[in-house]
Design a protein around this motif. Structure first.
Motif, mmCIF file in Angstrom:
data_model
loop_
_atom_site.group_PDB
_atom_site.id
_atom_site.type_symbol
_atom_site.label_atom_id
_atom_site.label_comp_id
_atom_site.label_asym_id
_atom_site.label_seq_id
_atom_site.Cartn_x
_atom_site.Cartn_y
_atom_site.Cartn_z
ATOM 1 N N LYS A 87 0.856 -1.179 0.000
ATOM 2 C CA LYS A 87 0.000 0.000 0.000
ATOM 3 C C LYS A 87 0.888 1.223 0.000
ATOM 4 O O LYS A 87 2.018 1.186 0.471
ATOM 5 N N GLU A 88 0.371 2.310 -0.510
ATOM 6 C CA GLU A 88 1.191 3.512 -0.569
ATOM 7 C C GLU A 88 0.549 4.666 0.194
ATOM 8 O O GLU A 88 -0.668 4.766 0.304
ATOM 9 N N PHE A 89 1.399 5.496 0.734
ATOM 10 C CA PHE A 89 1.011 6.736 1.376
ATOM 11 C C PHE A 89 1.556 7.857 0.503
ATOM 12 O O PHE A 89 2.598 7.706 -0.123
ATOM 13 N N ARG A 90 0.869 8.972 0.465
ATOM 14 C CA ARG A 90 1.329 10.117 -0.319
ATOM 15 C C ARG A 90 1.574 11.293 0.604
ATOM 16 O O ARG A 90 0.734 11.622 1.430
ATOM 17 N N ALA A 91 2.733 11.908 0.431
ATOM 18 C CA ALA A 91 3.081 13.113 1.187
ATOM 19 C C ALA A 91 3.221 14.248 0.182
ATOM 20 O O ALA A 91 3.955 14.126 -0.803
ATOM 21 N N LYS A 92 2.529 15.340 0.442
ATOM 22 C CA LYS A 92 2.523 16.457 -0.497
ATOM 23 C C LYS A 92 3.608 17.476 -0.222
ATOM 24 O O LYS A 92 3.839 18.362 -1.038
ATOM 25 N N ASN A 93 4.270 17.348 0.927
ATOM 26 C CA ASN A 93 5.350 18.277 1.249
ATOM 27 C C ASN A 93 6.349 17.585 2.181
ATOM 28 O O ASN A 93 6.053 16.512 2.719
ATOM 29 N N VAL A 97 9.881 9.602 -5.584
ATOM 30 C CA VAL A 97 9.414 10.958 -5.844
ATOM 31 C C VAL A 97 8.736 10.973 -7.207
ATOM 32 O O VAL A 97 9.236 10.396 -8.167
ATOM 33 N N SER A 98 7.576 11.634 -7.268
ATOM 34 C CA SER A 98 6.863 11.731 -8.537
ATOM 35 C C SER A 98 6.198 13.102 -8.637
ATOM 36 O O SER A 98 6.207 13.872 -7.685
ATOM 37 N N GLU A 99 5.660 13.383 -9.809
ATOM 38 C CA GLU A 99 4.926 14.624 -10.021
ATOM 39 C C GLU A 99 3.454 14.298 -10.153
ATOM 40 O O GLU A 99 3.083 13.292 -10.756
ATOM 41 N N ASN A 100 2.611 15.156 -9.595
ATOM 42 C CA ASN A 100 1.173 14.951 -9.760
ATOM 43 C C ASN A 100 0.711 15.635 -11.046
ATOM 44 O O ASN A 100 1.521 16.149 -11.818
ATOM 45 N N ILE A 101 -0.586 15.663 -11.258
ATOM 46 C CA ILE A 101 -1.146 16.241 -12.484
ATOM 47 C C ILE A 101 -0.809 17.718 -12.628
ATOM 48 O O ILE A 101 -0.594 18.211 -13.732
ATOM 49 N N LYS A 102 -0.711 18.424 -11.498
ATOM 50 C CA LYS A 102 -0.415 19.858 -11.521
ATOM 51 C C LYS A 102 1.084 20.154 -11.555
ATOM 52 O O LYS A 102 1.497 21.280 -11.339
ATOM 53 N N LYS A 103 1.900 19.116 -11.811
ATOM 54 C CA LYS A 103 3.359 19.235 -11.900
ATOM 55 C C LYS A 103 4.007 19.617 -10.566
ATOM 56 O O LYS A 103 5.058 20.234 -10.534
ATOM 57 N N LYS A 104 3.357 19.243 -9.472
ATOM 58 C CA LYS A 104 3.926 19.454 -8.139
ATOM 59 C C LYS A 104 4.571 18.150 -7.687
ATOM 60 O O LYS A 104 4.099 17.056 -8.019
ATOM 61 N N ILE A 105 5.630 18.259 -6.919
ATOM 62 C CA ILE A 105 6.331 17.076 -6.426
ATOM 63 C C ILE A 105 5.539 16.427 -5.300
ATOM 64 O O ILE A 105 5.052 17.102 -4.402
ATOM 65 N N GLU A 106 5.407 15.105 -5.370
ATOM 66 C CA GLU A 106 4.787 14.298 -4.321
ATOM 67 C C GLU A 106 5.741 13.179 -3.953
ATOM 68 O O GLU A 106 6.501 12.697 -4.799
ATOM 69 N N TYR A 107 5.696 12.791 -2.711
ATOM 70 C CA TYR A 107 6.499 11.678 -2.244
ATOM 71 C C TYR A 107 5.568 10.483 -2.069
ATOM 72 O O TYR A 107 4.523 10.592 -1.433
ATOM 73 N N VAL A 108 5.947 9.351 -2.635
ATOM 74 C CA VAL A 108 5.148 8.134 -2.541
ATOM 75 C C VAL A 108 5.910 7.152 -1.661
ATOM 76 O O VAL A 108 7.036 6.769 -1.975
ATOM 77 N N ILE A 109 5.296 6.784 -0.540
ATOM 78 C CA ILE A 109 5.914 5.878 0.420
ATOM 79 C C ILE A 109 5.184 4.544 0.317
ATOM 80 O O ILE A 109 3.973 4.467 0.562
ATOM 81 N N ILE A 110 5.907 3.499 -0.056
ATOM 82 C CA ILE A 110 5.313 2.183 -0.253
ATOM 83 C C ILE A 110 5.633 1.318 0.958
ATOM 84 O O ILE A 110 6.785 1.197 1.371
ATOM 85 N N VAL A 111 4.567 0.713 1.528
ATOM 86 C CA VAL A 111 4.685 -0.112 2.726
ATOM 87 C C VAL A 111 4.150 -1.498 2.408
ATOM 88 O O VAL A 111 3.108 -1.631 1.770
ATOM 89 N N ASP A 112 4.861 -2.516 2.865
ATOM 90 C CA ASP A 112 4.409 -3.888 2.682
ATOM 91 C C ASP A 112 3.905 -4.404 4.025
ATOM 92 O O ASP A 112 4.690 -4.709 4.916
#
Length: 63
Positions: free
Chosen positions: A2-8, A30-45
């Motif tokens: 599962k993933e958590f998203r951090a916007k800052n 690290v990825s970009e959202n639709i608005k070209k803002k950086i998001e951090y994606v944290i994947i947890v098992d």
């Protein structure tokens, strides 16, 4: 998994501290959202019950 998203960076810090305190393994990308803002994606098992508990704690921390 599962993933958590951090916007800052503050949300990222809170999420990583939470996962570390719960002794959970994670990976961060690290990825970009639709608005070209950086998001951090944290994947947890983890199992579904643990993910639900962590999501609720994370939601409270970032609100």
């Amino acid at each position: 998994m599962k993933e958590f998203r951090a916007k800052n960076p503050k949300q990222l810090d809170l999420c990583l501290k939470l996962l570390y305190a719960e002794h959970m393994g994670f990976s961060v990308s690290v990825s970009e959202n639709i608005k070209k803002k950086i998001e951090y994606v944290i994947i947890v098992d983890a199992d579904e019950q643990k993910i639900c508990e962590l999501q609720e704690k994370y939601r409270i921390l970032i609100s």
